[in-house]
Write an enzyme that holds these catalytic residues in place. Structure first.
Site, PDB file in Angstrom:
ATOM      1  N   ARG A  27       0.787  -1.311   0.011  1.00 16.76           N
ATOM      2  CA  ARG A  27      -0.076   0.122  -0.260  1.00 16.76           C
ATOM      3  C   ARG A  27       0.941   1.105  -0.133  1.00 16.76           C
ATOM      4  O   ARG A  27       0.454   2.298  -0.300  1.00 16.76           O
ATOM      5  CB  ARG A  27      -1.046   0.009   1.005  1.00 16.76           C
ATOM      6  CG  ARG A  27      -1.925  -0.995   1.374  1.00 16.76           C
ATOM      7  CD  ARG A  27      -2.674  -1.073   2.596  1.00 16.76           C
ATOM      8  NE  ARG A  27      -3.186   0.083   3.019  1.00 16.76           N
ATOM      9  CZ  ARG A  27      -4.379   0.665   2.820  1.00 16.76           C
ATOM     10  NH1 ARG A  27      -5.136  -0.413   2.129  1.00 16.76           N
ATOM     11  NH2 ARG A  27      -4.739   1.630   3.184  1.00 16.76           N
ATOM     12  N   TRP A  74       1.708   6.544   6.581  1.00 15.96           N
ATOM     13  CA  TRP A  74       1.556   7.121   5.429  1.00 15.96           C
ATOM     14  C   TRP A  74       1.177   8.423   5.850  1.00 15.96           C
ATOM     15  O   TRP A  74       0.057   8.803   6.094  1.00 15.96           O
ATOM     16  CB  TRP A  74       0.538   6.594   4.460  1.00 15.96           C
ATOM     17  CG  TRP A  74       0.911   7.073   3.060  1.00 15.96           C
ATOM     18  CD1 TRP A  74       1.812   6.568   2.100  1.00 15.96           C
ATOM     19  CD2 TRP A  74       0.132   8.012   2.323  1.00 15.96           C
ATOM     20  NE1 TRP A  74       1.665   7.246   1.040  1.00 15.96           N
ATOM     21  CE2 TRP A  74       0.675   8.047   0.940  1.00 15.96           C
ATOM     22  CE3 TRP A  74      -0.811   8.891   2.487  1.00 15.96           C
ATOM     23  CZ2 TRP A  74       0.179   9.088   0.071  1.00 15.96           C
ATOM     24  CZ3 TRP A  74      -1.480   9.825   1.764  1.00 15.96           C
ATOM     25  CH2 TRP A  74      -0.936   9.854   0.402  1.00 15.96           C
ATOM     26  N   ASN A 100      -4.887   4.952  12.211  1.00 12.00           N
ATOM     27  CA  ASN A 100      -5.225   5.518  10.563  1.00 12.00           C
ATOM     28  C   ASN A 100      -6.210   6.605  10.444  1.00 12.00           C
ATOM     29  O   ASN A 100      -7.401   6.287  11.223  1.00 12.00           O
ATOM     30  CB  ASN A 100      -5.337   4.283   9.919  1.00 12.00           C
ATOM     31  CG  ASN A 100      -4.326   3.202   9.539  1.00 12.00           C
ATOM     32  OD1 ASN A 100      -3.165   3.421   9.807  1.00 12.00           O
ATOM     33  ND2 ASN A 100      -4.521   2.126   9.142  1.00 12.00           N
ATOM     34  N   GLY A 101      -5.959   7.307   9.751  1.00 11.48           N
ATOM     35  CA  GLY A 101      -7.112   8.581   9.524  1.00 11.48           C
ATOM     36  C   GLY A 101      -6.717   9.786  10.043  1.00 11.48           C
ATOM     37  O   GLY A 101      -5.435   9.932  10.062  1.00 11.48           O
ATOM     38  N   GLU A 483     -11.099  14.661 -18.441  1.00 15.23           N
ATOM     39  CA  GLU A 483     -10.742  13.644 -17.624  1.00 15.23           C
ATOM     40  C   GLU A 483     -11.505  12.233 -17.770  1.00 15.23           C
ATOM     41  O   GLU A 483     -10.727  11.129 -18.133  1.00 15.23           O
ATOM     42  CB  GLU A 483     -11.093  13.916 -16.223  1.00 15.23           C
ATOM     43  CG  GLU A 483     -10.671  12.834 -15.099  1.00 15.23           C
ATOM     44  CD  GLU A 483      -9.285  12.304 -15.048  1.00 15.23           C
ATOM     45  OE1 GLU A 483      -8.342  13.107 -15.767  1.00 15.23           O
ATOM     46  OE2 GLU A 483      -9.068  11.306 -14.502  1.00 15.23           O
ATOM     47  N   GLU A 490      -6.452   5.818 -21.092  1.00 11.10           N
ATOM     48  CA  GLU A 490      -5.292   5.015 -20.496  1.00 11.10           C
ATOM     49  C   GLU A 490      -5.278   3.539 -20.355  1.00 11.10           C
ATOM     50  O   GLU A 490      -4.275   2.804 -20.090  1.00 11.10           O
ATOM     51  CB  GLU A 490      -5.280   5.740 -19.074  1.00 11.10           C
ATOM     52  CG  GLU A 490      -4.450   6.906 -18.596  1.00 11.10           C
ATOM     53  CD  GLU A 490      -4.555   7.541 -17.452  1.00 11.10           C
ATOM     54  OE1 GLU A 490      -5.674   7.744 -17.007  1.00 11.10           O
ATOM     55  OE2 GLU A 490      -3.620   7.550 -16.703  1.00 11.10           O
ATOM     56  N   HIS A 506     -16.586  22.729 -36.011  1.00 13.97           N
ATOM     57  CA  HIS A 506     -15.515  23.546 -36.666  1.00 13.97           C
ATOM     58  C   HIS A 506     -14.564  22.400 -37.229  1.00 13.97           C
ATOM     59  O   HIS A 506     -13.393  22.639 -37.251  1.00 13.97           O
ATOM     60  CB  HIS A 506     -15.041  24.556 -35.737  1.00 13.97           C
ATOM     61  CG  HIS A 506     -15.853  25.338 -35.403  1.00 13.97           C
ATOM     62  ND1 HIS A 506     -15.852  26.579 -36.199  1.00 13.97           N
ATOM     63  CD2 HIS A 506     -16.679  25.666 -34.245  1.00 13.97           C
ATOM     64  CE1 HIS A 506     -16.913  27.376 -35.695  1.00 13.97           C
ATOM     65  NE2 HIS A 506     -17.399  26.841 -34.700  1.00 13.97           N
ATOM     66  N   LYS A 605       3.146   5.168 -12.566  1.00 11.33           N
ATOM     67  CA  LYS A 605       2.051   5.858 -11.376  1.00 11.33           C
ATOM     68  C   LYS A 605       2.792   7.149 -11.298  1.00 11.33           C
ATOM     69  O   LYS A 605       2.085   8.210 -11.481  1.00 11.33           O
ATOM     70  CB  LYS A 605       2.122   4.856 -10.280  1.00 11.33           C
ATOM     71  CG  LYS A 605       1.477   5.589  -9.004  1.00 11.33           C
ATOM     72  CD  LYS A 605      -0.215   5.532  -9.470  1.00 11.33           C
ATOM     73  CE  LYS A 605      -0.896   6.494  -8.570  1.00 11.33           C
ATOM     74  NZ  LYS A 605      -2.257   6.860  -9.130  1.00 11.33           N
TER      75      LYS A 605
HETATM   76  N1  HGA Z   1      -2.889  11.310  10.609  1.00  8.33           N
HETATM   77  C1  HGA Z   1      -1.924  10.349  11.131  1.00  8.33           C
HETATM   78  C2  HGA Z   1      -2.176   8.857  10.578  1.00  8.33           C
HETATM   79  C3  HGA Z   1      -2.216   8.874   8.953  1.00  8.33           C
HETATM   80  C4  HGA Z   1      -2.247   7.572   8.635  1.00  8.33           C
HETATM   81  O1  HGA Z   1      -3.425   7.006   8.666  1.00  8.33           O
HETATM   82  N2  HGA Z   1      -1.068   6.844   8.432  1.00  8.33           N
HETATM   83  O2  HGA Z   1      -0.952   5.638   8.155  1.00  8.33           O
HETATM   84  C5  HGA Z   1      -0.632  10.861  10.975  1.00  8.33           C
HETATM   85  O3  HGA Z   1      -0.219  11.794   9.985  1.00  8.33           O
HETATM   86  O4  HGA Z   1       0.549  10.204  11.317  1.00  8.33           O
END
Ligand code: HGA
Length: 610
Positions: A27, A74, A100-101, A483, A490, A506, A605
Site C-alpha cells: 500500500r 503514510w 489510521n485516519g 478527464e 489510459e 468546426h 504511476k
Molecule cells: N494522521 C496520522 C495517521 C495517518 C495515517 O493514516 N497513516 O497511516 C498521521 O499523519 O500520522
C-alpha cells in the site's frame, strides 16, 4: 490510510506484528513502528523509511512480549520522520496508540492538553490521543478510551494498549476500516485482512463507531461511545492474499474508485468549520493581505492533475473573479511565462514528484513567484519546495489511473477558492455557507452513484469492439469530459476525444458517422439548451449517445439513446459527481476487454522523468 497490526496471545508479538506489516507494504508507507508489553513495561521502537530499517533496530534490541501493536505510516499530519511515526505514547509511556485516519479537531484538543502542561514531541494529530488517554485515565482503560473517543472528531482506526492493563488490546473505528481476528488463546487487530490472514481466517469486521476489547480469552464488541454490547457473526475470509490486498475488489482501481466518499470526506473534514460554515486552512502560512493581493494565477500540472486544474480555474474565476490560466507543466517550464509580483502559481501533483511539475515549480520560484502546491504525499519534493501546501488526504493510490486523487484535488481547489473568496470578501457569508453545506453532502452523493454501477457497466460492455468514441460537454462538463476521455484511453486503449460541444462543427463533426458512440454531459443549467443542440447535431449524423443529466431532468432522456442521472448539487460542484460514472465507464470498458486495469501498458504511476 495505512497499516495497523495488533496481537495478543502466547507467541512473540513483535514477529507477528512485523510479519503483518510486511503484508501491508504494497500500500505504500513512509515509516513504521511497533510497541510491545515487555517484562519491563511498555517498550517501543520506530524508524523512518522501509520496514527493513525498523527490523534492523529490532534485531539489535528485540521487544520481547506477547502483546503489542504496530503501524506503517503514510503521513498526513507532519512529515515522514521517526518522531512522527507511530506508535505514539504519552509522556510517562504508559499508553501506546497506532492510528489510521485524521483527527479533525486535534488542534483544539492539543491546545487544551498543552494548557494542562502536556508536552508534544511530534507534529501529528495522533499524538493527542496518547496524551488524552493519560489525561482521562480513570483506572479503567475501556471507559477511558470511550471518553477519549467522545472528544474526537474525524476518521480513525485505532489500536491502543496500556501498561496499566497489560492483558488487553483495544481496537476502535470510525470511518477507517478495521477488523479483529479470532484465534485460539490469541486475537489480532488488522487495518486490512492481509495483515492477519496468515494466522486466522475468522474475523469480526468492525462497523462505524464500534470498539473491540481483545484479551487472550476472547473478544468483546461494543458501541464505542455507550458501551452497549454487540453480537456479530464471524466473517470467514475465503479470499486469497491477492484478493485480500484489493479488499475483495477485482482491481486497485475499482477499490480506489469506491474509496472516494471517504477520501473526499477526509480532504474536507477539518477544513470546513461546521459552526461557521466557513473554510479554514491553517496550513496556509501567508497572511490574508498577502493572499488577497494576487491578481493572476497559473495552475500548472500534468495529465489528470491538469484536468483537476481546469475545474479549479472555473471555480476560482467564478468565486474570486481573478483570472486563472491552466498550463501543461511540460510546456510551461520552457515557455517564458509572464510573471508579476501579483502572480500566484498553483502546482498540482498526486505524487509530489512529477518531474515536469517540479521543474515548473522551480522556474516559478527562480523568478521570485510564490508557489502553492496541491499534493497527496506529505514531504514530497513538490511539498518541500513550494511556499504553501494543501494536502489532499486521499490516502495512498496504487492504480496507475488516478481516481480518488483527482476528486480530492478538485475538492482542494474548491476549498482554496472558497478560502481566497473569504479573504478577498468576494462572496457573502451566506453564499460561502451555501457552498460549504453542499460540499459536505458530496461524499453521500458519490456513494449513491457508486451503489448503482449497472447502467454504466452495460454501456461499457458495448464498447469492446469500438475503436473510437467522443465525449462532449460545455464549461465544467467539458473539463470533466477531458478527464473521462483520458481515463478511457489510459486503461481501455480505445481512442477517444473530449470536445467542447460547441467546437464540434468546426471540424470534428466530420468524424461522426453511424454508430459512433458519443458520451454527452449536460449538467450545467446555464448552457443546457446549447449543449442539447450539439447533442442533436451528433445524433443527426448517426451517433449512438449516452447522456449524463442531473436528477429531475426528464428531458435529456427523450433525446439521447440512454441517460444516466447524477444527484443534484450546486452546478459548479457537479464535476465531483459526474466524473464518477466516467471513471467506472473506463474501468468496465477495460475489464470487458480483459486488460490489466491497474497497470496499463507504457504508463507509470509517478512520472519522475521528463
Ligand atoms: N494522521 C496520522 C495517521 C495517518 C495515517 O493514516 N497513516 O497511516 C498521521 O499523519 O500520522
Amino acid at each position: 490510510m495505512c497499516g495497523i497490526v495488533g496481537y495478543i496471545g502466547q507467541k512473540n508479538a513483535q514477529e507477528i506484528i512485523v510479519g503483518g506489516l510486511r503484508k501491508l507494504e504494497y500500500r505504500g508507507y513512509d515509516s513504521a513502528g511497533v510497541a510491545v508489553l515487555t517484562e519491563n513495561g511498555l517498550a517501543h521502537d520506530k524508524a523512518k523509511g522501509r520496514l527493513a530499517e525498523l527490523e534492523a533496530l529490532l534485531e539489535v534490541k528485540p521487544l520481547e512480549g506477547t502483546a503489542g501493536i504496530g503501524h506503517t505510516r503514510w503521513a498526513t499530519h507532519g512529515k515522514p520522520s521517526r518522531e512522527n511515526s507511530h506508535p505514539h505514547l504519552d509522556e510517562k509511556q504508559k499508553f501506546a496508540v497506532v492510528h489510521n485516519g485524521i483527527i479533525e479537531n486535534f488542534l483544539s484538543i492539543k491546545e487544551e492538553l498543552i494548557a494542562k502542561g502536556y508536552k508534544f514531541i511530534s507534529e501529528t494529530d495522533t499524538e493527542v490521543i496518547a496524551h488524552l488517554l493519560a489525561d482521562l485515565y480513570d483506572g479503567d482503560l475501556e471507559s477511558t478510551v470511550r471518553q477519549a473517543i467522545k472528544k474526537m472528531r474525524g476518521a480513525y482506526a485505532l489500536g491502543i494498549m496500556s501498561e496499566y492493563e497489560p492483558d488487553k488490546l483495544i481496537a476502535a473505528r470510525l470511518a477507517s476500516p478495521l477488523i479483529v481476528g479470532i484465534g485460539e488463546g490469541e486475537a489480532f487487530i488488522g487495518s486490512d485482512i492481509p495483515a492477519i490472514l496468515e494466522h486466522t481466517r475468522d474475523v469480526y469486521i468492525l462497523n462505524e463507531g464500534e470498539m473491540a476489547v481483545l484479551t487472550r480469552n476472547g473478544i468483546e464488541l461494543s458501541v464505542a461511545e455507550t458501551g452497549e454490547k454487540i453480537e456479530r457473526d464471524i466473517f470467514h475470509v475465503e479470499w486469497d492474499l491477492v484478493q485480500a490486498e484489493k479488499g475483495g475488489y477485482d482491481s486497485f482501481m475499482l477499490k480506489e474508485i469506491y474509496e472516494q466518499p471517504q477520501a473526499i470526506r477526509d480532504t474536507m473534514g477539518s477544513r470546513i468549520d461546521v459552526d461557521t460554515n466557513k473554510v479554514v486552512l491553517p496550513e496556509i502560512k501567508m497572511s490574508a493581505e498577502e493572499l488577497s493581493q494576487f491578481n493572476h494565477i497559473y495552475i500548472v500540472a500534468c495529465g489528470t492533475s491538469m484536468h483537476a486544474g481546469l475545474v479549479g480555474k472555473e471555480v476560482i474565476e467564478k468565486l474570486v473573479r481573478v483570472p486563472v490560466a491552466v498550463e501543461v507543466a511540460s510546456e510551461f517550464r520552457y515557455r517564458d511565462p509572464i510573471f508579476t509580483d501579483k502572480t500566484l502559481v498553483v502546482v498540482i501533483s498526486q505524487s509530489g514528484e512529477t518531474a515536469d511539475t517540479l521543474a515548473a515549480l522551480r522556474e516559478a520560484k527562480k523568478s521570485g513567484v510564490k508557489v502553492l502546491a496541491i499534493t497527496n504525499v506529505v514531504g514530497s519534493s513538490v511539498a518541500r519546495e513550494a511556499d504553501e501546501v494543501i494536502y489532499t488526504w486521499a490516502g495512498p493510490e496504487v492504480a496507475v489511473a488516478s481516481t480518488k486523487a483527482y476528486t480530492c484535488q478538485v475538492i482542494s481547489l474548491y476549498l482554496f477558492a472558497l478560502y481566497f473568496a473569504q479573504v478577498k470578501g468576494t462572496q457573502s457569508d451566506a453564499q460561502i455557507a451555501e457552498i460549504t453545506t453542499n460540499l459536505l453532502e458530496l461524499p453521500g452523493k458519490v456513494a449513491e452513484i457508486l451503489e448503482n454501477p449497472e447502467a454504466i457497466r452495460e454501456f461499457a460492455n458495448t464498447l469492446t469492439d469500438v475503436t473510437s468514441l467522443f465525449f462532449i460537454g460545455r464549461g465544467l462538463d467539458f473539463a470533466v469530459t477531458l478527464e473521462g476521455s483520458l481515463k478511457l484511453k489510459e486503461i481501455s486503449y480505445i481512442h477517444s476525444e473530449a470536445y467542447a460541444a460547441g467546437e464540434l462543427k468546426h471540424g470534428t463533426l466530420a468524424l461522426i458517422e453511424d454508430n459512433v458512440p458519443v458520451i454527452c454531459l449536460a449538467t450545467q443549467p446555464d448552457i443546457y439548451e446549447k449543449t442539447v443542440s450539439n447533442i442533436v447535431e451528433v445524433i443527426a449524423r448517426g451517433a449512438r449517445t449516452l447522456g449524463f443529466a442531473v436528477a429531475g431532468d426528464e428531458e435529456l432522456g427523450k433525446t439521447v439513446d440512454s441517460v444516466i442521472h447524477i444527484p443534484q448539487t450546486l452546478p459548479f460542484l457537479s464535476p465531483v459527481l459526474s466524473v464518477i460514472p466516467l471513471q467506472l465507464l473506463a474501468y468496465y470498458a477495460s475489464a470487458a476487454r480483459g486488460l490489466d486495469v491497474d497497470k496499463p501498458r507504457n504508463l507509470a504511476k509517478s512520472v519522475t522523468v521528463e
